[in-house]
Design an enzyme around this catalytic site. Sequence first.
Site, PDB file in Angstrom:
ATOM      1  N   GLU A 113      16.770 -81.241 -68.451  1.00 62.81           N
ATOM      2  CA  GLU A 113      15.376 -81.337 -68.921  1.00 62.81           C
ATOM      3  C   GLU A 113      15.423 -81.578 -70.414  1.00 62.81           C
ATOM      4  O   GLU A 113      15.810 -80.688 -71.173  1.00 62.81           O
ATOM      5  CB  GLU A 113      14.639 -80.010 -68.658  1.00 62.81           C
ATOM      6  CG  GLU A 113      14.480 -79.636 -67.209  1.00 62.81           C
ATOM      7  CD  GLU A 113      13.366 -80.383 -66.518  1.00 62.81           C
ATOM      8  OE1 GLU A 113      12.684 -81.190 -67.179  1.00 62.81           O
ATOM      9  OE2 GLU A 113      13.195 -80.180 -65.315  1.00 62.81           O
ATOM     10  N   CYS A 152       7.928 -79.670 -75.836  1.00 64.25           N
ATOM     11  CA  CYS A 152       8.551 -80.852 -75.223  1.00 64.25           C
ATOM     12  C   CYS A 152       7.502 -81.747 -74.586  1.00 64.25           C
ATOM     13  O   CYS A 152       7.616 -82.968 -74.626  1.00 64.25           O
ATOM     14  CB  CYS A 152       9.609 -80.439 -74.204  1.00 64.25           C
ATOM     15  SG  CYS A 152       9.001 -79.331 -72.938  1.00 64.25           S
TER      16      CYS A 152
HETATM   17  P1  NDP Z   1      19.415 -78.385 -78.283  1.00 65.18           P
HETATM   18  O1  NDP Z   1      19.811 -79.534 -77.445  1.00 65.18           O
HETATM   19  O2  NDP Z   1      19.864 -78.365 -79.700  1.00 65.18           O
HETATM   20  O3  NDP Z   1      19.937 -77.025 -77.635  1.00 65.18           O
HETATM   21  C1  NDP Z   1      19.596 -76.632 -76.321  1.00 65.18           C
HETATM   22  C2  NDP Z   1      20.569 -75.564 -75.854  1.00 65.18           C
HETATM   23  O4  NDP Z   1      21.859 -76.144 -75.673  1.00 65.18           O
HETATM   24  C3  NDP Z   1      20.757 -74.432 -76.856  1.00 65.18           C
HETATM   25  O5  NDP Z   1      20.920 -73.215 -76.174  1.00 65.18           O
HETATM   26  C4  NDP Z   1      22.030 -74.856 -77.550  1.00 65.18           C
HETATM   27  O6  NDP Z   1      22.705 -73.790 -78.140  1.00 65.18           O
HETATM   28  C5  NDP Z   1      22.831 -75.399 -76.394  1.00 65.18           C
HETATM   29  N1  NDP Z   1      23.935 -76.266 -76.774  1.00 65.18           N
HETATM   30  C6  NDP Z   1      24.160 -76.884 -77.967  1.00 65.18           C
HETATM   31  N2  NDP Z   1      25.300 -77.622 -77.904  1.00 65.18           N
HETATM   32  C7  NDP Z   1      25.792 -77.461 -76.650  1.00 65.18           C
HETATM   33  C8  NDP Z   1      26.935 -77.985 -75.957  1.00 65.18           C
HETATM   34  N3  NDP Z   1      27.784 -78.829 -76.540  1.00 65.18           N
HETATM   35  N4  NDP Z   1      27.117 -77.619 -74.676  1.00 65.18           N
HETATM   36  C9  NDP Z   1      26.252 -76.802 -74.050  1.00 65.18           C
HETATM   37  N5  NDP Z   1      25.147 -76.267 -74.654  1.00 65.18           N
HETATM   38  C10 NDP Z   1      24.925 -76.603 -75.935  1.00 65.18           C
HETATM   39  O7  NDP Z   1      17.832 -78.299 -78.166  1.00 65.18           O
HETATM   40  P2  NDP Z   1      16.847 -77.313 -78.907  1.00 65.18           P
HETATM   41  O8  NDP Z   1      17.238 -75.897 -78.660  1.00 65.18           O
HETATM   42  O9  NDP Z   1      16.683 -77.791 -80.300  1.00 65.18           O
HETATM   43  O10 NDP Z   1      15.493 -77.541 -78.088  1.00 65.18           O
HETATM   44  C11 NDP Z   1      14.561 -78.525 -78.429  1.00 65.18           C
HETATM   45  C12 NDP Z   1      14.654 -79.698 -77.483  1.00 65.18           C
HETATM   46  O11 NDP Z   1      14.440 -79.240 -76.160  1.00 65.18           O
HETATM   47  C13 NDP Z   1      13.591 -80.745 -77.744  1.00 65.18           C
HETATM   48  O12 NDP Z   1      14.139 -82.026 -77.632  1.00 65.18           O
HETATM   49  C14 NDP Z   1      12.595 -80.493 -76.613  1.00 65.18           C
HETATM   50  O13 NDP Z   1      11.822 -81.625 -76.308  1.00 65.18           O
HETATM   51  C15 NDP Z   1      13.504 -80.074 -75.513  1.00 65.18           C
HETATM   52  N6  NDP Z   1      12.783 -79.326 -74.493  1.00 65.18           N
HETATM   53  C16 NDP Z   1      12.642 -79.874 -73.255  1.00 65.18           C
HETATM   54  C17 NDP Z   1      11.922 -79.212 -72.287  1.00 65.18           C
HETATM   55  C18 NDP Z   1      11.801 -79.776 -70.910  1.00 65.18           C
HETATM   56  O14 NDP Z   1      11.503 -79.018 -70.006  1.00 65.18           O
HETATM   57  N7  NDP Z   1      12.040 -81.047 -70.664  1.00 65.18           N
HETATM   58  C19 NDP Z   1      11.277 -77.909 -72.552  1.00 65.18           C
HETATM   59  C20 NDP Z   1      11.515 -77.423 -73.867  1.00 65.18           C
HETATM   60  C21 NDP Z   1      12.245 -78.123 -74.796  1.00 65.18           C
HETATM   61  P3  NDP Z   1      22.413 -73.480 -79.704  1.00 65.18           P
HETATM   62  O15 NDP Z   1      20.929 -73.281 -79.830  1.00 65.18           O
HETATM   63  O16 NDP Z   1      23.181 -72.252 -79.898  1.00 65.18           O
HETATM   64  O17 NDP Z   1      22.915 -74.695 -80.455  1.00 65.18           O
END
Ligand code: NDP
Length: 506
Positions: free
Chosen positions: A252, A286
Amino acid sequence: MTTETHATAGSQAPGMPVVVDGRLRSTNPGTGALVGEYPVAGPGEVRAAVTRARGAADWWGGLGFAGRAERLRRWAAALARRMPELARVVHADGGKPVSDALLEVTAAVEHVAWSARNARRVLGPRRVGGSLLMPDMGAVVEYQPFGVVGVIGPWNYPVFTPLGSIAYALAAGNAVVFKPSEYTPAVGQWLVDSFAEVVSDAPVFQVVHGLGDTGAALCGSGVDKVAFTGSTRTGKRVMAACAETLTPVLVECGGKDAMIVDADADLDDAADAACWAGMSNAGQTCVGIERVYVLDAVADEFVAKLKANAEALTVGDEDADLGPITMPGQVDIIRRHITDAVERGGTVVLGGPDAVQPPYVHPTILLDVPEDAAAVREETFGPTLTVTRVPSLDEAVRRANATPYGLGSSVFSRRRAMATARRLRSGMTSVNSAMAFVALPSLPFGGVGDSGFGRIHGADGLREFTRPKAIARRRFRTPLPVLSFRRGRRTDEFVQRLVRFLHGRG
Ligand code: NDP
């Protein structure tokens, strides 16, 4: 040894997570106040959590639908009773106003309750049609849990978004290991603790804290499925990591959602919805609206109403309409989008470059920004809206669809609303409203293109955390066995006659 990442401990920017001596420190992005410290899980700790989860999954799966539903209902009740407490944790960890946090928790509770109530109906064993060729066989399909699901969540809706996976995965009979965003670990911990108060027999729902590395470790930990919500960039990394072990993934990702305002739309409602869906949670949604396409005939009136709504919004701490930008680094992206849009000829209706006052961004409305500008092409994730006048509904649809993303969308129209909704290339569309699909638990939630694939919520969301199990059961012996070397010529002739009768006359 002291390990410090992202910022030095002494100079931790408000809201910027930092790891000191193996502990993740979370602070409020508005005030910098310390919210909590959590041990960072390395690959070993993540694998240990998954091993514990595997044992718990056996116990949880063995409870059956009724046993799980009863416990999930009790959890939903506990969440409902403790909504104000949870909302305060959400506010402290991510900075969003308490009222927004309450709304988020409300929607999340609905999903927990819905998944508990509907899991048996959607996933339980059911007879499906047989075949005249094999009248002796009965067909049964049921949906079995994967076992252990890894959930990786974002910070912007730290309750609602991960629970969209967690509640449905649990209701389907899986154990869950959850890696919350490094920006909102306190919320993740609170959710797991509150569940453990209801279900203390086994570690059915666990949390592992850390930075991206911990999420990556979860992908390679042997979980049976990964449900990822976050940016498209990280989503691709998660998929690549999961490909190594052929672990299925739900992805997502982000969006660049558009609203279309038709010439016969109710402009008061459209302006209200565009303002709320564009600005609430400081635009860090999002499925927030980032682009509006309005028909020429009503554009001036619509923009005036939208501006009046947006300029009344307050910006600040817990009681304001808009809180801070949670990720300090996002402020630069928002500033770049606004500045670029203005330099390229967009008209500032409200806000503009001066609206960026870290950690806050004030509501900004930009008119007629070129379609290839970053503010129209890329996810801004701030309280900004581009509004573009278009000559026709066809042109509005064409532009709304001209993005690699395809998460949500919205249409305001009287006569042409449903037809337009169907033409929009997005996983979800709200008609004469915005983001409404989020709070209807029976509707599947997910995107197309760069917004990802797979679905949470609703019946599809329950099935997403299961594997279909097909059972063909022989009910009696037939004199003409088809699946046997005893078949003989008589059976072959009978089968051919039957197939010709059934299908050969078209
Ligand atoms: P990120 O992609 O930066 O992070 C998402 C999660 O992935 C965090 O827990 C992050 O950890 C983790 N992560 C980071 N690097 C890795 C890796 N290499 N392998 C596995 N996990 C990893 O997104 P954001 O947290 O900044 O969230 C915002 C984004 O999410 C926006 O683009 C938004 O549109 C989207 N979003 C989508 C939704 C949907 O349902 N489609 C709903 C809500 C948000 P850490 O934070 O520790 O880096």
